[in-house]
Design an enzyme around this catalytic site. Structure first.
Site, mmCIF file in Angstrom:
data_model
loop_
_atom_site.group_PDB
_atom_site.id
_atom_site.type_symbol
_atom_site.label_atom_id
_atom_site.label_comp_id
_atom_site.label_asym_id
_atom_site.label_seq_id
_atom_site.Cartn_x
_atom_site.Cartn_y
_atom_site.Cartn_z
ATOM 1 N N THR A 1 0.866 -1.179 0.000
ATOM 2 C CA THR A 1 0.000 0.000 0.000
ATOM 3 C C THR A 1 0.902 1.228 0.000
ATOM 4 O OG1 THR A 1 -1.681 -1.161 1.290
ATOM 5 C CG2 THR A 1 -1.818 1.243 1.236
ATOM 6 N N LYS B 1 -1.614 5.176 8.527
ATOM 7 C CA LYS B 1 -0.823 5.209 7.285
ATOM 8 C C LYS B 1 -1.743 5.449 6.078
ATOM 9 C CE LYS B 1 1.567 2.191 4.060
ATOM 10 N NZ LYS B 1 2.111 0.886 3.725
ATOM 11 N N LYS C 1 -7.794 1.691 -3.020
ATOM 12 C CA LYS C 1 -7.463 1.267 -1.650
ATOM 13 C C LYS C 1 -7.606 2.443 -0.664
ATOM 14 C CE LYS C 1 -5.134 -0.877 1.723
ATOM 15 N NZ LYS C 1 -5.491 -2.083 2.423
HETATM 16 P P1 NAD Z 1 5.659 -6.148 7.296
HETATM 17 O O1 NAD Z 1 6.481 -5.055 7.858
HETATM 18 O O2 NAD Z 1 5.276 -7.298 8.173
HETATM 19 O O3 NAD Z 1 6.401 -6.780 6.013
HETATM 20 C C1 NAD Z 1 7.204 -6.070 5.128
HETATM 21 C C2 NAD Z 1 8.423 -6.933 4.823
HETATM 22 O O4 NAD Z 1 9.213 -6.296 3.834
HETATM 23 C C3 NAD Z 1 9.334 -7.128 6.052
HETATM 24 O O5 NAD Z 1 9.563 -8.519 6.262
HETATM 25 C C4 NAD Z 1 10.624 -6.391 5.659
HETATM 26 O O6 NAD Z 1 11.801 -7.000 6.196
HETATM 27 C C5 NAD Z 1 10.577 -6.510 4.157
HETATM 28 N N1 NAD Z 1 11.389 -5.531 3.437
HETATM 29 C C6 NAD Z 1 11.503 -4.201 3.654
HETATM 30 N N2 NAD Z 1 12.301 -3.657 2.726
HETATM 31 C C7 NAD Z 1 12.719 -4.669 1.912
HETATM 32 C C8 NAD Z 1 13.549 -4.748 0.783
HETATM 33 N N3 NAD Z 1 14.147 -3.663 0.280
HETATM 34 N N4 NAD Z 1 13.724 -5.941 0.192
HETATM 35 C C9 NAD Z 1 13.141 -7.051 0.691
HETATM 36 N N5 NAD Z 1 12.328 -7.047 1.755
HETATM 37 C C10 NAD Z 1 12.132 -5.869 2.368
HETATM 38 O O7 NAD Z 1 4.374 -5.462 6.658
HETATM 39 P P2 NAD Z 1 3.000 -6.171 6.203
HETATM 40 O O8 NAD Z 1 2.012 -6.069 7.308
HETATM 41 O O9 NAD Z 1 3.303 -7.481 5.584
HETATM 42 O O10 NAD Z 1 2.504 -5.114 5.093
HETATM 43 C C11 NAD Z 1 3.066 -5.086 3.794
HETATM 44 C C12 NAD Z 1 2.281 -4.090 2.968
HETATM 45 O O11 NAD Z 1 0.912 -4.507 2.919
HETATM 46 C C13 NAD Z 1 2.268 -2.669 3.533
HETATM 47 O O12 NAD Z 1 2.371 -1.761 2.474
HETATM 48 C C14 NAD Z 1 0.940 -2.582 4.244
HETATM 49 O O13 NAD Z 1 0.439 -1.252 4.302
HETATM 50 C C15 NAD Z 1 0.068 -3.454 3.355
HETATM 51 N N6 NAD Z 1 -1.091 -4.053 4.034
HETATM 52 C C16 NAD Z 1 -0.949 -4.636 5.262
HETATM 53 C C17 NAD Z 1 -2.078 -5.200 5.872
HETATM 54 C C18 NAD Z 1 -1.976 -5.864 7.236
HETATM 55 O O14 NAD Z 1 -3.022 -6.150 7.840
HETATM 56 N N7 NAD Z 1 -0.783 -6.151 7.750
HETATM 57 C C19 NAD Z 1 -3.313 -5.161 5.232
HETATM 58 C C20 NAD Z 1 -3.408 -4.611 3.957
HETATM 59 C C21 NAD Z 1 -2.279 -4.046 3.372
#
Ligand code: NAD
Length: 306
Positions: free
Chosen positions: A97, A247, A172
């Site tokens: 997102t 966010k 979104k």
């Molecule tokens: P998270 O922080 O658990 O996961 C993100 C992952 O990306 C981490 O494991 C981090 O180490 C990795 N990362 C960061 N930079 C990197 C890079 N350069 N190369 C490789 N890996 C890298 O976050 P999440 O909850 O999984 O959310 C991910 C996305 O989904 C976000 O944009 C969030 O807004 C969106 N989202 C999350 C939810 C939710 O409920 N968690 C729901 C809808 C959307």
């Protein structure tokens, strides 16, 4: 079977990648955190030393990263994937997102280099990612959408083509602005009911069958009791955290400012979630706004003339 590079194996990415594996795809994962890669291997996937190594083998590259800056850093610049891929062509699907402008900038750079790119953010949270029932909102060309559909279908049950590049992100943040505002409206109504001596279950009985009915009330009620599955019944354990709601509301206001869209309620909701997060509740479910508001006084939150 499609060869897929999956970059970002966090709370969402790990179960999404696991569902791709279950559907029979070859998924090469990469994350900057080694424990995240270990989980992917435990689920039966392969991992690579760098994002570029994973991507060079893949027909489809999916990214699931925290924010717009991470997405820019992954794809753009001399160290980015577009440069690293050279003559190798792939379909890029960014499910993070992020802001609309970054989604459009990266998609334009990808297209210029001969790749197809979709912005495909999701709703449904970790539960939907695990169950494979996410909703994908997909911006990009019709041809790229058709190519991506079988891959997305392994991770989600609702897949909507929203239009050109950036419109997935637009869908979104518009949806989540509705959600943020409607949740606060429901919380306020229960706070007022408490003050007026109206029993919470009576307000629920009336509003859930009247014009106040909405998802925040009837599927996710922020007061404990009426909806047993709602986070309000388990001390507001997330769910969808207040930090993620903040966010998304900030992203909506960034887009609103850039496009001169009048969104006063979205702006106010962002301010309220900011205050809530500063009070230490950022990691609670976003419906904790009921508990937070209950502890506030009217002055300071409401303009004098209202
Ligand atoms: P998270 O922080 O658990 O996961 C993100 C992952 O990306 C981490 O494991 C981090 O180490 C990795 N990362 C960061 N930079 C990197 C890079 N350069 N190369 C490789 N890996 C890298 O976050 P999440 O909850 O999984 O959310 C991910 C996305 O989904 C976000 O944009 C969030 O807004 C969106 N989202 C999350 C939810 C939710 O409920 N968690 C729901 C809808 C959307």
């Amino acid at each position: 079977m499609t060869k897929i590079a999956f970059i970002g194996l966090g709370k969402m990415g790990q179960p999404m990648a696991a569902n791709l594996l279950k559907a029979g795809h070859d998924v090469i994962g990469y994350d900057i955190i080694s424990e995240a890669m270990a989980k992917h291997r435990a689920a039966g996937g392969r991992t690579a030393e760098t994002a570029a190594t994973a991507a060079k083998e893949a027909e489809v590259i999916i990214s699931m990263l925290p924010a717009g800056d991470d997405v820019r850093a992954l794809y753009l610049g001399p160290q980015g994937l577009i440069a690293a891929l050279g003559e190798h062509r792939a379909l890029f699907i960014d499910s993070s997102t992020i802001d609309v402008e970054t989604a459009r900038t990266v998609a334009a750079a990808a297209e210029k280099a001969g790749h197809e790119m979709l912005d495909a953010p999701v709703s449904g949270g970790v539960g939907g990612a695990t169950a494979g029932t996410l909703t994908f909102m997909v911006g990009g060309s019709e041809a790229a959408f058709e190519r991506a559909k079988p891959v997305l279908a392994a991770m989600g049950s609702t897949i909507v083509h929203t239009g050109g590049a950036g419109t997935g992100q637009a869908a979104k943040i518009c949806n989540n602005m509705i959600l943020g505002v409607s949740m606060l409206a429901v919380c306020e109504a229960f706070v007022l009911a408490d003050k007026l001596g109206l029993a919470r279950e009576k307000l629920f009985a009336v509003a859930s069958k009247s014009s106040g009915q909405c998802w925040s009330l009837t599927s996710y009620c922020p007061v404990p009791g009426p909806v047993p599955s709602a986070p309000s019944n388990r001390d507001y354990e997330a769910g969808f955290t207040a930090a993620l709601m903040l966010k998304d509301l900030r992203l909506s206001q960034l887009a609103a400012a850039q496009s001169d869209a009048p969104t006063p309620l979205g702006a106010h909701a962002a301010m309220l979630y900011q205050r809530l997060a500063e009070s230490g509740l950022a990691e609670k479910d976003f419906s904790v706004a009921f508990r937070w508001l209950s502890g506030q006084s009217r002055s300071g939150l409401v303009p004098e003339q209202a």
